[in-house]
Design a protein around this motif. Sequence first.
Motif, PDB file in Angstrom:
ATOM      1  N   PHE A 104       4.837  -5.803   8.806  1.00 47.27           N
ATOM      2  CA  PHE A 104       4.815  -5.234   7.461  1.00 47.27           C
ATOM      3  C   PHE A 104       5.635  -6.086   6.501  1.00 47.27           C
ATOM      4  CE2 PHE A 104       5.929  -1.983   4.244  1.00 47.27           C
ATOM      5  CZ  PHE A 104       4.642  -1.589   3.897  1.00 47.27           C
ATOM      6  N   GLU A 105       6.753  -6.620   6.956  1.00 47.43           N
ATOM      7  CA  GLU A 105       7.555  -7.501   6.116  1.00 47.43           C
ATOM      8  C   GLU A 105       6.801  -8.772   5.757  1.00 47.43           C
ATOM      9  OE1 GLU A 105      11.207  -8.261   8.077  1.00 47.43           O
ATOM     10  OE2 GLU A 105      12.057  -6.287   7.667  1.00 47.43           O
ATOM     11  N   GLU A 106       6.104  -9.364   6.722  1.00 47.37           N
ATOM     12  CA  GLU A 106       5.327 -10.576   6.453  1.00 47.37           C
ATOM     13  C   GLU A 106       4.218 -10.312   5.441  1.00 47.37           C
ATOM     14  OE1 GLU A 106       3.911 -11.971  10.159  1.00 47.37           O
ATOM     15  OE2 GLU A 106       5.897 -12.527  10.947  1.00 47.37           O
ATOM     16  N   GLU A 107       3.565  -9.171   5.565  1.00 51.73           N
ATOM     17  CA  GLU A 107       2.503  -8.852   4.615  1.00 51.73           C
ATOM     18  C   GLU A 107       3.064  -8.625   3.216  1.00 51.73           C
ATOM     19  OE1 GLU A 107      -0.817  -8.893   5.124  1.00 51.73           O
ATOM     20  OE2 GLU A 107      -0.318  -9.737   7.080  1.00 51.73           O
ATOM     21  N   LEU A 108       4.197  -7.968   3.110  1.00 53.95           N
ATOM     22  CA  LEU A 108       4.818  -7.776   1.805  1.00 53.95           C
ATOM     23  C   LEU A 108       5.176  -9.114   1.165  1.00 53.95           C
ATOM     24  CD1 LEU A 108       7.213  -4.714   2.339  1.00 53.95           C
ATOM     25  CD2 LEU A 108       4.953  -4.743   1.270  1.00 53.95           C
ATOM     26  N   ALA A 109       5.721 -10.015   1.983  1.00 60.93           N
ATOM     27  CA  ALA A 109       6.084 -11.335   1.457  1.00 60.93           C
ATOM     28  C   ALA A 109       4.831 -12.099   1.022  1.00 60.93           C
ATOM     29  CB  ALA A 109       6.855 -12.126   2.505  1.00 60.93           C
ATOM     30  N   TYR A 110       3.747 -11.968   1.748  1.00 58.35           N
ATOM     31  CA  TYR A 110       2.523 -12.688   1.380  1.00 58.35           C
ATOM     32  C   TYR A 110       1.960 -12.165   0.062  1.00 58.35           C
ATOM     33  CZ  TYR A 110      -2.259 -14.407   1.501  1.00 58.35           C
ATOM     34  OH  TYR A 110      -3.466 -14.997   1.175  1.00 58.35           O
ATOM     35  N   TRP A 111       1.921 -10.861  -0.110  1.00 60.09           N
ATOM     36  CA  TRP A 111       1.355 -10.295  -1.328  1.00 60.09           C
ATOM     37  C   TRP A 111       2.343 -10.306  -2.491  1.00 60.09           C
ATOM     38  CZ3 TRP A 111      -3.621 -10.117  -1.128  1.00 60.09           C
ATOM     39  CH2 TRP A 111      -4.274  -9.856   0.079  1.00 60.09           C
ATOM     40  N   GLY A 112       3.546 -10.830  -2.261  1.00 67.90           N
ATOM     41  CA  GLY A 112       4.506 -10.962  -3.349  1.00 67.90           C
ATOM     42  C   GLY A 112       5.163  -9.675  -3.758  1.00 67.90           C
ATOM     43  N   ILE A 113       5.338  -8.756  -2.826  1.00 67.92           N
ATOM     44  CA  ILE A 113       5.957  -7.453  -3.111  1.00 67.92           C
ATOM     45  C   ILE A 113       7.325  -7.420  -2.462  1.00 67.92           C
ATOM     46  CG2 ILE A 113       5.737  -4.955  -2.825  1.00 67.92           C
ATOM     47  CD1 ILE A 113       2.728  -5.329  -2.703  1.00 67.92           C
ATOM     48  N   SER A 114       8.314  -6.971  -3.205  1.00 70.73           N
ATOM     49  CA  SER A 114       9.675  -6.902  -2.685  1.00 70.73           C
ATOM     50  C   SER A 114       9.818  -5.714  -1.745  1.00 70.73           C
ATOM     51  CB  SER A 114      10.676  -6.787  -3.840  1.00 70.73           C
ATOM     52  OG  SER A 114      11.988  -6.591  -3.342  1.00 70.73           O
ATOM     53  N   GLU A 115      10.552  -5.931  -0.664  1.00 71.52           N
ATOM     54  CA  GLU A 115      10.758  -4.842   0.295  1.00 71.52           C
ATOM     55  C   GLU A 115      11.652  -3.747  -0.268  1.00 71.52           C
ATOM     56  OE1 GLU A 115      14.504  -6.647   2.826  1.00 71.52           O
ATOM     57  OE2 GLU A 115      12.453  -7.006   3.546  1.00 71.52           O
ATOM     58  N   THR A 116      12.363  -4.036  -1.345  1.00 73.09           N
ATOM     59  CA  THR A 116      13.200  -2.998  -1.963  1.00 73.09           C
ATOM     60  C   THR A 116      12.372  -1.934  -2.667  1.00 73.09           C
ATOM     61  OG1 THR A 116      13.422  -4.384  -3.946  1.00 73.09           O
ATOM     62  CG2 THR A 116      15.125  -4.576  -2.253  1.00 73.09           C
ATOM     63  N   ASP A 117      11.063  -2.167  -2.811  1.00 70.98           N
ATOM     64  CA  ASP A 117      10.194  -1.166  -3.438  1.00 70.98           C
ATOM     65  C   ASP A 117       9.771  -0.073  -2.464  1.00 70.98           C
ATOM     66  OD1 ASP A 117      10.335  -2.589  -5.776  1.00 70.98           O
ATOM     67  OD2 ASP A 117       8.471  -3.700  -5.425  1.00 70.98           O
ATOM     68  N   VAL A 118      10.144  -0.198  -1.196  1.00 73.56           N
ATOM     69  CA  VAL A 118       9.813   0.839  -0.221  1.00 73.56           C
ATOM     70  C   VAL A 118      10.503   2.144  -0.627  1.00 73.56           C
ATOM     71  CG1 VAL A 118       9.975   1.517   2.200  1.00 73.56           C
ATOM     72  CG2 VAL A 118       9.501  -0.860   1.603  1.00 73.56           C
ATOM     73  N   GLU A 119       9.781   3.228  -0.528  1.00 72.06           N
ATOM     74  CA  GLU A 119      10.303   4.530  -0.945  1.00 72.06           C
ATOM     75  C   GLU A 119      11.483   4.966  -0.065  1.00 72.06           C
ATOM     76  OE1 GLU A 119       9.328   6.544  -3.608  1.00 72.06           O
ATOM     77  OE2 GLU A 119       8.402   4.630  -4.132  1.00 72.06           O
ATOM     78  N   PRO A 120      12.417   5.735  -0.633  1.00 72.81           N
ATOM     79  CA  PRO A 120      13.583   6.185   0.155  1.00 72.81           C
ATOM     80  C   PRO A 120      13.210   6.978   1.396  1.00 72.81           C
ATOM     81  CG  PRO A 120      13.957   6.534  -2.200  1.00 72.81           C
ATOM     82  CD  PRO A 120      12.526   6.122  -2.052  1.00 72.81           C
ATOM     83  N   CYS A 121      12.091   7.696   1.358  1.00 74.55           N
ATOM     84  CA  CYS A 121      11.706   8.496   2.522  1.00 74.55           C
ATOM     85  C   CYS A 121      11.309   7.629   3.710  1.00 74.55           C
ATOM     86  CB  CYS A 121      10.561   9.435   2.157  1.00 74.55           C
ATOM     87  SG  CYS A 121       9.056   8.582   1.577  1.00 74.55           S
ATOM     88  N   CYS A 122      10.916   6.382   3.444  1.00 71.26           N
ATOM     89  CA  CYS A 122      10.494   5.476   4.515  1.00 71.26           C
ATOM     90  C   CYS A 122      11.488   4.352   4.767  1.00 71.26           C
ATOM     91  CB  CYS A 122       9.131   4.863   4.181  1.00 71.26           C
ATOM     92  SG  CYS A 122       7.805   6.056   3.926  1.00 71.26           S
ATOM     93  N   TRP A 123      12.566   4.311   3.975  1.00 70.64           N
ATOM     94  CA  TRP A 123      13.463   3.163   4.067  1.00 70.64           C
ATOM     95  C   TRP A 123      14.186   3.100   5.406  1.00 70.64           C
ATOM     96  CZ3 TRP A 123      14.068  -1.284   1.817  1.00 70.64           C
ATOM     97  CH2 TRP A 123      15.252  -2.002   1.999  1.00 70.64           C
ATOM     98  N   THR A 124      14.582   4.239   5.932  1.00 62.05           N
ATOM     99  CA  THR A 124      15.314   4.254   7.203  1.00 62.05           C
ATOM    100  C   THR A 124      14.450   3.718   8.332  1.00 62.05           C
ATOM    101  OG1 THR A 124      16.635   6.140   6.461  1.00 62.05           O
ATOM    102  CG2 THR A 124      16.591   5.683   8.820  1.00 62.05           C
ATOM    103  N   ASN A 125      13.206   4.202   8.425  1.00 66.18           N
ATOM    104  CA  ASN A 125      12.306   3.709   9.469  1.00 66.18           C
ATOM    105  C   ASN A 125      11.968   2.240   9.271  1.00 66.18           C
ATOM    106  OD1 ASN A 125      12.220   6.253  10.650  1.00 66.18           O
ATOM    107  ND2 ASN A 125      10.438   6.887   9.443  1.00 66.18           N
TER     108      ASN A 125
END
Length: 434
Positions: free
Chosen positions: A96-117
């Motif tokens: 999931f991190e690799e896909e976010l980096a490819y599409w140019g999306i920052s991982e800090t945009d992950v919602e708080p409800c999913c951040w822990t997982n």
Amino acid sequence: MCSTNSQGHCMQAGPADGEERITINVGGVRHETYRCTLTSMPGTRLANLVSDNCAVPNKDTSEYFFDRNADVFSHILNYYRTGKLHYPTGLCGPLFEEELAYWGISETDVEPCCWTNFKRHRDAEEALAQFEPDEQLPDYNTAVDGQEGLQTQNVCRSKVWALFDDPHSSVPAMIIAIVSLVFILVSIAGFSLVRIEQLQRTLDYDNYTGLEMDEDHNQAVDLFLVELTCVIWFTFEFLVRIICCPDKRRFVRNILNIIDFLAFLPFYVSLCLQALYGLILLGFLARCVRLLRVFKMAWHLAGTRALVHTLRASAGQLFLLGVPLTVAILILSPLVYYAESNAHESSFDSIPTAFWWAVVTMTTVGYGDVVPVTWPGKVIASLCALTGVLSIAMPIPILVNNFTKYYALTEAKHRRPVKGCTYNGSPRVASAPV
């Protein structure tokens, strides 16, 4: 029709003639959306794609094709539509991190409800890499011009090193590890029997006959031969490992290798300097280090490593456990001392004794050597016992969760084959012509 929500993201209410639709093919799965949906996230790959006039879709299919993970892209596209990025359950975190980096999306945009997982796998892997780093062995498979003989020698050293250092690398390595464990147990048993025989001869020396003395001498010789055999094996194993190790500096600094060296050093010292009693006594104490070799053999078990990693990672929680225990001891110890000071049968003769009683009570050991006899003292003792039970029980779930996590990681890391090789360790070759 495309409308904009309060966060500035494009929302689709239905198709309209004036809205341009974009077709995106990701890994063979087609997705359709509006241009304004993609431009709502400026700076990302898809926003730049539709904003760039030079980027044109495929002439035959009129779609943009990306050879990426289709399952992850559905969540990426949903992020463009709603402005909320959720981490899908059951998906590998690094993927999931690799896909976010490819599409140019920052991982800090992950919602708080999913951040822990989302961050759980990274935290666990960073901690495991810190406690148990991967040993990068030299590449012995690449031949250098004019050094084919040196390459062959290095390959042999690498195999011998794995044979004596990693019991799980092959069946012969496991056999050698079992043999080493047998020698360790025999050495410990012989070392204990020597102490028992010497103690019995010291106590019953006057009652020994000449025949009994000869029997004792024969037993001492037998035990010496057993210890000599074990020391020879320990020395041979240590020399082979230090000669074949890829990094001798790291080998010397390793505490487990220092224990190996101290396991057989006292034997040679006692042989060379038997006339000096002080050095013999020092050798006897140092020989007890041999008991720690059992821990080294247990270190190859995933459960032992996971337990050590758990204790290291839970140092903060253990420190928090010590704070309430220390405060309770400092408060309850003087109280129980003064409550028992007027009792004639009281065993609390000083406040340090009360400290000892508080530690034994709060840790639920309860030796019974110091007990209160008055009613105020018993009330304070009840409070002390309850405080200890509650304080010790609080960090237990954290320790259990950490142990489960590190055990799974160490087991997976241990069973993972080397990259470029098959599961049995042989080099992987192409199964079809290229």
